[in-house]
Design an enzyme around this catalytic site. Structure first.
Site, short mmCIF file in Angstrom:
data_model
loop_
_atom_site.label_atom_id
_atom_site.label_comp_id
_atom_site.label_asym_id
_atom_site.label_seq_id
_atom_site.Cartn_x
_atom_site.Cartn_y
_atom_site.Cartn_z
N HIS A 177 -58.31 22.16 3.28
CA HIS A 177 -57.78 22.83 4.48
C HIS A 177 -57.37 21.81 5.56
CE1 HIS A 177 -59.41 26.24 2.30
NE2 HIS A 177 -60.53 25.56 2.19
N GLU A 206 -64.86 25.06 8.02
CA GLU A 206 -64.83 24.36 6.74
C GLU A 206 -63.95 23.12 6.84
OE1 GLU A 206 -63.30 26.63 3.47
OE2 GLU A 206 -63.45 24.95 2.08
N HIS A 246 -64.88 21.16 -0.51
CA HIS A 246 -64.83 22.49 0.13
C HIS A 246 -66.23 22.99 0.41
CE1 HIS A 246 -60.51 23.54 -0.58
NE2 HIS A 246 -60.64 22.53 -1.43
N GLU A 258 -67.51 23.24 -4.23
CA GLU A 258 -67.90 24.15 -3.14
C GLU A 258 -69.34 23.76 -2.83
OE1 GLU A 258 -65.96 26.14 -1.57
OE2 GLU A 258 -64.31 26.64 -2.93
ZN LIG Z 1 -62.06 25.75 0.88
#
Ligand SMILES: [Zn+2]
Length: 275
Positions: free
Chosen positions: A69, A106, A161, A239
């Site tokens: 992101h 995030e 992430h 993640e």
């Molecule tokens: Zn992400």
């Protein structure tokens, strides 16, 4: 000249290695050689006086880190919602990412962890490249994030992430590419090895549990992520935890814990690259 033998002895004492001595015998050998003695030394002994640069474990390795992101994505929906081709489907160029309930994004998390990783990996000798240069920009598209790893001919690439799942879910998982009858197929096997190395190092280094809601023993395989589908170098996503879970969020929000995360991920990459 009568004085000559004494001079030669003195020089030999100072530069023991050039004279075939043991190097440890004699008081003179223990003295630092004055600069004027260097002119008498053979090229090999001169080289020996300079400490050679210590070899580092990741010398010659290229690593690309993709901080998921970007901080200004949420203010630029038109840019990030542009549809791009990820071979198995069309999807948005990028997304905003999630955040903790207290508002830690995030994008800020991945930016911080990725930069901590850069410092650790560069100290270990690696050449490290990030897919974005700040946390106040937009994108790049997932297609470009993959292309950066490919162009760098990375030995390993990782996209960092944190998840935004239901509050009762917790733990981390690693995502690896599946064969899609495309260019990524060639690195599916290597990516799987990288993913397992990262999974093991992350579990060991952070103590965060395997995901309670995705994958098997924190390993998941997908064919819908552009960052994986378009990669021609070994690449995985992680993640790192669930930002919507109170326990995981407390860890991800802690700078000291993020250093632990960065170290664990660096170790996972190193274990894969040294295998
Ligand atoms: Zn992400």
């Amino acid at each position: 000249m009568r004085a000559l033998p004494a001079t030669v002895l003195a020089v030999c004492g100072l530069i023991a290695s050039a004279c075939g001595g043991t190097g440890s015998g004699g008081a003179a050998a223990g003295q630092a050689a004055p600069a004027t003695a260097a002119g008498q030394a053979s090229p090999s002994s001169a080289t020996a006086k300079e400490a050679p640069p210590a070899a580092k474990p990741l010398d010659g390795k290229v690593i690309v880190i993709d901080p998921g992101h970007n901080g200004a994505n949420y203010r630029n929906p038109k840019v990030i919602n542009r549809q791009v081709d990820v071979l198995t489907q069309k999807k948005a160029c990028d997304t905003t990412g999630t955040s903790t309930n207290s508002g830690y994004s995030e994008a800020a998390f991945t930016w911080d962890v990725s930069n901590r990783m850069v410092r650790i990996l560069e100290r270990r000798g690696a050449t490290v490249k990030l897919t974005r240069t700040s946390n106040n920009g937009v994108g790049p598209c997932i297609t470009e994030r993959a292309a950066i790893g490919n162009a760098a001919r990375a030995d390993a690439a990782i996209s960092v992430h944190a998840d935004g799942s239901a509050p009762g879910n917790h733990g981390f998982h690693v995502i690896m590419p599946r064969k899609i009858n495309g260019p990524v197929d060639r690195v599916v096997g290597a990516s799987s090895e990288l993913g397992i190395a990262v999974r093991d190092a992350y579990r060991k280094g952070t103590g965060i549990a395997y995901s309670t809601y995705i994958g098997r023993k924190a390993l998941d395989y997908r064919n819908d992520l552009g960052g994986l589908n378009l990669s021609t170098v070994p690449k995985v996503f992680i993640e790192t935890g669930n930002m919507r879970n109170a326990g995981d969020a407390a860890k991800l929000q802690s700078p000291a814990f993020r250093q632990k995360i960065a170290l664990a991920l660096a170790n996972g990459l190193q274990h894969y690259l040294e295998a």
